[in-house]
Design an enzyme around this catalytic site. Structure first.
Site, mmCIF file in Angstrom:
data_model
loop_
_atom_site.group_PDB
_atom_site.id
_atom_site.type_symbol
_atom_site.label_atom_id
_atom_site.label_comp_id
_atom_site.label_asym_id
_atom_site.label_seq_id
_atom_site.Cartn_x
_atom_site.Cartn_y
_atom_site.Cartn_z
ATOM 1 N N SER A 191 0.820 -1.219 0.000
ATOM 2 C CA SER A 191 0.000 0.000 0.000
ATOM 3 C C SER A 191 0.849 1.262 0.000
ATOM 4 C CB SER A 191 -0.924 -0.016 1.219
ATOM 5 O OG SER A 191 -0.139 -0.062 2.398
ATOM 6 N N ALA A 213 3.161 4.079 -2.665
ATOM 7 C CA ALA A 213 2.790 4.884 -3.845
ATOM 8 C C ALA A 213 2.370 3.988 -5.002
ATOM 9 C CB ALA A 213 3.979 5.753 -4.263
ATOM 10 N N ALA A 214 3.078 2.877 -5.206
ATOM 11 C CA ALA A 214 2.779 2.017 -6.354
ATOM 12 C C ALA A 214 1.424 1.320 -6.173
ATOM 13 C CB ALA A 214 3.898 0.986 -6.527
ATOM 14 N N PHE A 263 6.034 6.897 2.629
ATOM 15 C CA PHE A 263 5.697 7.875 3.667
ATOM 16 C C PHE A 263 6.911 8.713 4.070
ATOM 17 C CE2 PHE A 263 4.934 9.369 7.957
ATOM 18 C CZ PHE A 263 3.630 9.834 7.884
ATOM 19 N N GLN A 285 11.537 12.247 1.209
ATOM 20 C CA GLN A 285 11.658 13.650 1.605
ATOM 21 C C GLN A 285 11.686 14.567 0.389
ATOM 22 O OE1 GLN A 285 15.261 13.481 3.912
ATOM 23 N NE2 GLN A 285 14.243 12.615 5.703
ATOM 24 N N GLY A 286 12.717 14.399 -0.447
ATOM 25 C CA GLY A 286 13.045 15.362 -1.489
ATOM 26 C C GLY A 286 11.918 15.682 -2.442
ATOM 27 N N GLY A 287 11.429 14.698 -3.191
ATOM 28 C CA GLY A 287 10.370 14.983 -4.137
ATOM 29 C C GLY A 287 10.281 13.983 -5.262
ATOM 30 N N GLU A 304 18.142 18.641 -7.725
ATOM 31 C CA GLU A 304 18.891 17.686 -6.889
ATOM 32 C C GLU A 304 20.096 17.188 -7.663
ATOM 33 O OE1 GLU A 304 16.004 14.741 -5.741
ATOM 34 O OE2 GLU A 304 15.544 15.824 -3.900
ATOM 35 N N HIS A 311 22.903 5.623 1.493
ATOM 36 C CA HIS A 311 22.929 7.050 1.824
ATOM 37 C C HIS A 311 24.104 7.255 2.774
ATOM 38 C CE1 HIS A 311 21.769 10.984 3.231
ATOM 39 N NE2 HIS A 311 20.881 11.028 2.265
ATOM 40 N N ARG A 361 27.454 11.288 -3.560
ATOM 41 C CA ARG A 361 26.982 10.391 -2.511
ATOM 42 C C ARG A 361 27.752 9.063 -2.407
ATOM 43 N NH1 ARG A 361 20.506 9.116 -2.408
ATOM 44 N NH2 ARG A 361 20.156 11.206 -1.673
ATOM 45 N N HIS A 399 19.679 2.312 1.337
ATOM 46 C CA HIS A 399 18.629 3.292 1.077
ATOM 47 C C HIS A 399 17.661 2.870 -0.026
ATOM 48 C CE1 HIS A 399 16.937 7.270 1.256
ATOM 49 N NE2 HIS A 399 17.323 7.598 0.046
ATOM 50 N N ARG A 451 20.532 4.959 -9.126
ATOM 51 C CA ARG A 451 19.255 5.667 -9.278
ATOM 52 C C ARG A 451 19.468 7.177 -9.272
ATOM 53 N NH1 ARG A 451 15.217 7.495 -4.814
ATOM 54 N NH2 ARG A 451 17.125 7.553 -3.613
ATOM 55 N N SER A 485 12.443 7.532 -8.313
ATOM 56 C CA SER A 485 11.837 6.279 -7.831
ATOM 57 C C SER A 485 10.345 6.429 -7.547
ATOM 58 C CB SER A 485 12.572 5.759 -6.601
ATOM 59 O OG SER A 485 12.991 6.810 -5.786
HETATM 60 C C1 LIG Z 1 13.978 8.031 3.903
HETATM 61 C C2 LIG Z 1 13.666 7.886 2.438
HETATM 62 C C3 LIG Z 1 13.657 9.007 1.613
HETATM 63 C C4 LIG Z 1 13.340 8.877 0.244
HETATM 64 N N1 LIG Z 1 13.259 9.993 -0.541
HETATM 65 C C5 LIG Z 1 12.845 9.875 -1.839
HETATM 66 C C6 LIG Z 1 12.594 11.025 -2.643
HETATM 67 O O1 LIG Z 1 12.726 12.158 -2.191
HETATM 68 N N2 LIG Z 1 12.184 10.835 -3.935
HETATM 69 C C7 LIG Z 1 11.999 9.596 -4.474
HETATM 70 O O2 LIG Z 1 11.626 9.485 -5.668
HETATM 71 N N3 LIG Z 1 12.217 8.486 -3.725
HETATM 72 C C8 LIG Z 1 12.608 8.593 -2.425
HETATM 73 N N4 LIG Z 1 12.801 7.467 -1.679
HETATM 74 C C9 LIG Z 1 12.507 6.155 -2.290
HETATM 75 C C10 LIG Z 1 10.978 5.973 -2.427
HETATM 76 O O3 LIG Z 1 10.367 6.487 -1.271
HETATM 77 C C11 LIG Z 1 10.598 4.499 -2.591
HETATM 78 O O4 LIG Z 1 11.336 3.927 -3.621
HETATM 79 C C12 LIG Z 1 9.106 4.351 -2.919
HETATM 80 O O5 LIG Z 1 8.325 5.054 -1.978
HETATM 81 C C13 LIG Z 1 8.695 2.886 -2.944
HETATM 82 O O6 LIG Z 1 7.301 2.807 -3.051
HETATM 83 P P1 LIG Z 1 6.589 1.374 -3.149
HETATM 84 O O7 LIG Z 1 5.144 1.638 -3.340
HETATM 85 O O8 LIG Z 1 7.286 0.552 -4.154
HETATM 86 O O9 LIG Z 1 6.878 0.704 -1.730
HETATM 87 P P2 LIG Z 1 6.614 1.200 -0.227
HETATM 88 O O10 LIG Z 1 6.167 2.598 -0.157
HETATM 89 O O11 LIG Z 1 7.810 0.817 0.554
HETATM 90 O O12 LIG Z 1 5.380 0.292 0.217
HETATM 91 C C14 LIG Z 1 5.531 -1.103 0.375
HETATM 92 C C15 LIG Z 1 4.211 -1.670 0.849
HETATM 93 O O13 LIG Z 1 4.255 -3.090 0.765
HETATM 94 C C16 LIG Z 1 3.742 -3.644 1.958
HETATM 95 N N5 LIG Z 1 4.307 -4.990 2.118
HETATM 96 C C17 LIG Z 1 5.601 -5.358 2.083
HETATM 97 N N6 LIG Z 1 5.693 -6.692 2.226
HETATM 98 C C18 LIG Z 1 4.437 -7.165 2.365
HETATM 99 C C19 LIG Z 1 3.876 -8.448 2.566
HETATM 100 N N7 LIG Z 1 4.617 -9.550 2.645
HETATM 101 N N8 LIG Z 1 2.536 -8.557 2.696
HETATM 102 C C20 LIG Z 1 1.742 -7.468 2.628
HETATM 103 N N9 LIG Z 1 2.214 -6.220 2.425
HETATM 104 C C21 LIG Z 1 3.549 -6.084 2.296
HETATM 105 C C22 LIG Z 1 4.121 -2.660 3.033
HETATM 106 O O14 LIG Z 1 3.319 -2.854 4.174
HETATM 107 C C23 LIG Z 1 3.861 -1.352 2.301
HETATM 108 O O15 LIG Z 1 2.486 -1.070 2.358
HETATM 109 C C24 LIG Z 1 13.098 7.577 -0.304
HETATM 110 C C25 LIG Z 1 13.120 6.461 0.523
HETATM 111 C C26 LIG Z 1 13.383 6.599 1.882
HETATM 112 C C27 LIG Z 1 13.366 5.375 2.742
#
Ligand SMILES: Cc1cc2nc3c(=O)[nH]c(=O)nc-3n(C[C@H](O)[C@H](O)[C@H](O)COP(=O)(O)OP(=O)(O)OC[C@H]3O[C@@H](n4cnc5c(N)ncnc54)[C@H](O)[C@@H]3O)c2cc1C
Length: 533
Positions: free
Chosen positions: A14, A16-17, A45, A48-50, A119, A242, A288, A349, A384, A389
């Site tokens: 749950s 962004a994707a 969640f 930070q950056g964008g 950035e 990082h 970095r 990271h 990356r 991302s």
């Molecule tokens: C501190 C930090 C700063 C960042 N800053 C940036 C930025 O500024 N710009 C940028 O582009 N990217 C940034 N990134 C990277 C970016 O945030 C992530 O790559 C992106 O949010 C990933 O999204 P996602 O939907 O793939 O996964 P996530 O947002 O990680 O969500 C994963 C989901 O899967 C669920 N899940 C996992 N395993 C299971 C399971 N077995 N069963 C059920 N549910 C499961 C979790 O509960 C969660 O809901 C940052 C990352 C971090 C950690």
């Protein structure tokens, strides 16, 4: 009896994707979203950056493509880069329509436009942001929208354990995914869920390392599940680190922004001496990966737990005004950054590799898709580009939604799934084994498969992973599942994939640096692993 749930589309994750996909599909399908913890807990969640897209008239898609290709060190898939950058603006407009409030600025004629930051690695200003909490704005807005939809059901605190696939012949191509076993953390029972289409959106695997900027859920579950089911993975050796994460036993994960070094903070050894000038003429302002490598080198050379980041030479008011969040956080831990250096370590990271997909998110298994950080689309190559991302999550979720909507069968009937067999398992009375293996795995991944690698260290790590795998498999066969056990089983699988990819790459490229092969090979090729079964 295993309780069976049914839906048209199962989305595991749950962030962004996953949320973007659900919102695009909700008109056409009954959707279930699974989230391992609370709905909003994931890397999204904490971003930070964008998020990057071409909004400035002086910028261009070809410049965004060029910057992405340069960051990827020759290993990006050009089709994926073109696809992502061309779809970026319309995907951000979709986010804005959902209610995400990106920061705006006033221009000369009194009108407002989106404020774009710049950035590292970007040749233009192209990062939309919501102050320094962009991920939070995206996550909370999308989850509010999801809650309004009657055709989306959210299963919070459910771990997907394994995929359920059907195979009529021995031909891999005929294998199709029809659901998953899921562990209901609320009742502590295993259930099953049938779906016409299953989408993995489980985020990255940075928790395989001792130090990480990622939240606890980032344990590579989707990558391990898809691999076990028969999907290929690619480029798992490329883990982005990082350079500066706070090192403190009770701090959890807390990033110290690169802006600190931008404003003059110096990196110091435990004895107070500076070391960055010994590594790069740009010293603390080097890119970095160079800074992360230098910190890692000094920690290993001195056997030190951490290095230090020192901004205490700047006026106290300046520090408090520019870095209020960091000042407050460190003060709460008894560190006054206006007077003393901050203990830091580099931290895992971002996972650049993952399950191989096409531009519609399709994997090697029919009816199974992967999107977001867990997928390998080819966008990031060997490194990356910042803020690409979150963009990848939104662009590929929308593309997958179009494909899924076009191929859903409206007359589909729910199938009965095989039961989960618990007849031979008992409650664990040896939780200490799991705890021990958890720590051991993450520590040797940090020491042997981290920022600087050697063939010998990788061989050592592989040997230990194989031992752990046997122990954990044995444990998994005999005891009831728990969150720690499920995550450990997945992490040890992902660790093996990272090590094997790293061993296959006989060069140093992008984020993969090995002392045994310090140079680039003339031809850039992705590392692709295929399951043997
Ligand atoms: C501190 C930090 C700063 C960042 N800053 C940036 C930025 O500024 N710009 C940028 O582009 N990217 C940034 N990134 C990277 C970016 O945030 C992530 O790559 C992106 O949010 C990933 O999204 P996602 O939907 O793939 O996964 P996530 O947002 O990680 O969500 C994963 C989901 O899967 C669920 N899940 C996992 N395993 C299971 C399971 N077995 N069963 C059920 N549910 C499961 C979790 O509960 C969660 O809901 C940052 C990352 C971090 C950690």
């Amino acid at each position: 009896m295993t309780q069976q749930n049914n839906c048209d589309v199962l989305i595991v994750g749950s962030g962004a994707a996953g949320l973007t996909l659900a919102l695009h599909l909700a008109k056409n399908a009954d959707v279930v979203i699974l989230s391992k913890g609370p709905l909003n807990e994931g890397s999204t969640f904490y971003a930070q950056g964008g998020i990057a897209a071409v909004f400035d008239e002086n910028d261009s898609i070809s410049a965004h493509i060029e910057d992405t290709l340069i960051a990827g060190a020759g290993l990006c898939d050009e089709e994926a880069v073109k696809f992502t950058t061309e779809n970026a603006k319309s995907c951000l407009e979709w986010l804005i329509n959902q209610g995400v409030k990106f920061d705006k600025e006033q221009i000369d004629n009194g009108e407002k436009r989106y404020h774009l930051t710049r950035e590292g690695g970007h040749s233009h200003r192209r990062i939309l942001h919501s102050a320094d909490a962009t991920g939070q704005a995206i996550q909370t807005t999308l989850s509010e929208q999801v809650k309004k939809h009657s055709r989306i059901r959210v299963f919070e605190r459910f771990n997907a354990i394994d995929l359920i696939c059907q195979q009529n012949t021995s031909n891999e191509q005929t294998k199709k995914c029809i659901g998953a076993y899921i562990w209901n953390r609320n009742t502590e029972k295993v259930e099953s869920i049938y779906a016409q289409k299953v989408i993995l959106a489980t985020g990255g695997a940075s928790k395989v390392y001792q130090y990480t900027s990622n939240p606890d859920v980032a344990s590579g579950d989707g990558i391990a599940m898809a691999w076990r089911a028969g999907c290929r993975v690619a480029n798992m050796e490329f883990n982005q680190f990082h350079p500066t994460c706070l090192f403190h036993p009770s701090a959890g994960t807390f990033l110290l922004t690169e802006a600190l070094r931008g404003e003059g903070a110096k990196l110091r050894r435990p004895d107070g001496s500076r070391f960055m000038p010994d590594f790069d003429e740009r010293a603390e302002l080097a890119p970095r990966d160079i800074v992360a490598r230098a910190i890692d080198y000094e920690m290993k050379r001195l056997g030190a737990d951490c290095m230090y980041l020192d901004i205490s030479h700047k006026p106290s008011d300046f520090i408090k005004q520019h870095f209020p969040t960091i000042y407050e956080k460190t003060m709460s831990l008894g560190i006054d950054i206006t007077q003393q250096p901050i203990p830091i370590v580099p931290a895992a990271h971002y996972t650049c590799g993952g399950i191989m997909v096409d531009t519609q998110g399709k994997t090697d298994i029919n009816q199974l898709y992967a999107i977001g950080e867990m997928s390998y689309t080819g966008l990031h190559g060997a490194n990356r580009l910042a803020s690409n991302s979150l963009l990848e999550c939104i662009v590929f979720a929308r593309a997958a939604a179009l494909e899924i909507s076009a191929t859903l069968d409206p007359d589909n009937r729910y199938l009965t799934l095989p039961h989960w067999d618990e007849s031979r398992v008992t409650n664990s009375d040896e939780e200490v084994v799991i705890q021990h293996n958890w720590h051991e795995l993450r520590l040797f991944m940090w020491d042997y498969v981290g920022i600087v690698r050697t063939t010998k260290r990788l061989e050592r790590a592989l040997h230990r992973v194989e031992l752990l795998q046997r122990e954990i498999d044995d444990y998994y066969q005999n005891f009831k599942v728990s969150n720690n056990l499920l995550e450990l089983r997945n992490l040890v699988q992902v660790a093996e994939l990272i090590i094997k990819c790293a061993m296959e790459r006989k060069e140093s490229r992008g984020l993969h640096y090995t002392l045994d092969y310090p140079d680039l090979l003339p031809k850039a090729e992705p590392t692709i692993l295929k399951p043997e079964h």
